[in-house]
Enzyme design. Structure first.
Site, short mmCIF file in Angstrom:
data_model
loop_
_atom_site.label_atom_id
_atom_site.label_comp_id
_atom_site.label_asym_id
_atom_site.label_seq_id
_atom_site.Cartn_x
_atom_site.Cartn_y
_atom_site.Cartn_z
N ASP A 184 65.47 -13.47 -73.42
CA ASP A 184 64.75 -14.73 -73.30
C ASP A 184 63.44 -14.59 -74.07
OD1 ASP A 184 63.31 -16.99 -72.50
OD2 ASP A 184 64.24 -17.00 -70.51
N LYS A 220 56.78 -20.32 -74.96
CA LYS A 220 55.47 -20.91 -74.70
C LYS A 220 54.42 -19.80 -74.62
CE LYS A 220 57.25 -24.95 -72.26
NZ LYS A 220 57.24 -25.74 -71.00
N THR A 252 77.33 -10.62 -79.57
CA THR A 252 77.22 -11.23 -78.26
C THR A 252 77.52 -12.73 -78.38
OG1 THR A 252 74.91 -11.96 -78.31
CG2 THR A 252 75.32 -9.62 -77.83
N TYR A 288 75.65 -15.09 -77.38
CA TYR A 288 74.41 -15.77 -77.77
C TYR A 288 74.20 -15.64 -79.28
CZ TYR A 288 73.76 -15.50 -72.75
OH TYR A 288 73.95 -15.60 -71.39
#
Length: 239
Positions: free
Chosen positions: A140, A144, A214, A216
């Site tokens: 992840d 921000k 993967t 992702y």
């Protein structure tokens, strides 16, 4: 204000940020998790100085670590290609744990152990210089700015990795988020115990020869995004 139900974080039990589950597992996945975790699952130990070899039947040639294995495609692929290597994978998202169990079951893989939770409380209890390789693949990115300290790459976790990786051990980081790649390079450059192995652009633009994609990564590539593949080495300890 702190949630009264949330324990006060300690070095070996830091705050966890992220998903653990979004919906109940499918019956077939839940059945696999229930059947397999008693034999391959790892719980947080109460004592320090744990040797990861102790989690495997017989001593593997090496022990590798994957931090946040996602859907388990990479971990299972590496376990299948390296049957003499013991691999410990940690993933707090239960959908990913269920997916890995399917891969392990279908391929009859027995050289994997699983932490169905945050990796850090386990790693704090590991003996020094015990892992031969570590992976952090498509984590992840916490894009921000106010969340940047939640990224796995940072001074505390790099100090932890430097302690548990053997001299010469390889640490691989991959991401399709260029901000995370820049962040990683900055922190790895600033850490005295690691060196970047790249000598030419293809060394970070192309996958290593033994790479396993993967889900992702495949999704990112399908969307036309570029992925970078960083390889670092744990420098020898000073005598």
């Amino acid at each position: 204000m702190r949630n009264k139900d949330r324990p006060i974080p300690t070095p070996d039990r830091p705050n966890f940020y992220g998903r653990r589950g979004s919906r109940p597992l499918k019956d077939s996945r839940k059945a696999l998790v229930d059947a397999m975790m008693p034999s391959i699952g790892i719980s947080y130990p109460d004592v320090e100085g744990v040797d990861p070899n102790s989690y495997f039947d017989g001593k593997p040639d090496q022990v590798w670590l994957e931090i946040g294995f996602g859907g388990g495609e990479h971990l299972a692929g590496q376990a299948e290609a390296n049957p003499n290597i013991g691999i410990i994978g940690a993933e707090p998202f239960m959908d990913g744990v269920g997916s890995l169990m399917r891969h392990l079951n279908e391929r009859n893989l027995t050289n994997v152990r699983v932490v169905a939770d945050d990796s850090r409380p386990l790693l704090y209890k590991m003996v020094d210089a015990c892992f031969d390789r570590a992976f952090l693949l498509f984590p992840d990115p916490w894009p921000k700015k106010r969340h940047s300290e939640r990224r796995f790459i940072g001074p505390k976790n790099l100090a932890l990795l430097a302690r548990i990786l053997k001299d010469g051990a390889e640490f691989r980081v991959a991401s399709d988020d260029m901000q995370y790649i820049s962040w990683t390079l900055q922190h790895m450059h600033n850490h005295p115990d690691f060196e970047w192995l790249a000598e030419r652009p293809d060394d970070w633009r192309l996958q290593p020869a033994d790479w396993v994609k993967t889900r992702y990564e495949q999704k990112a590539l399908g969307q036309g995004k570029k992925c970078n593949y960083l390889r670092f080495r744990r420098k020898p300890r000073q005598a």
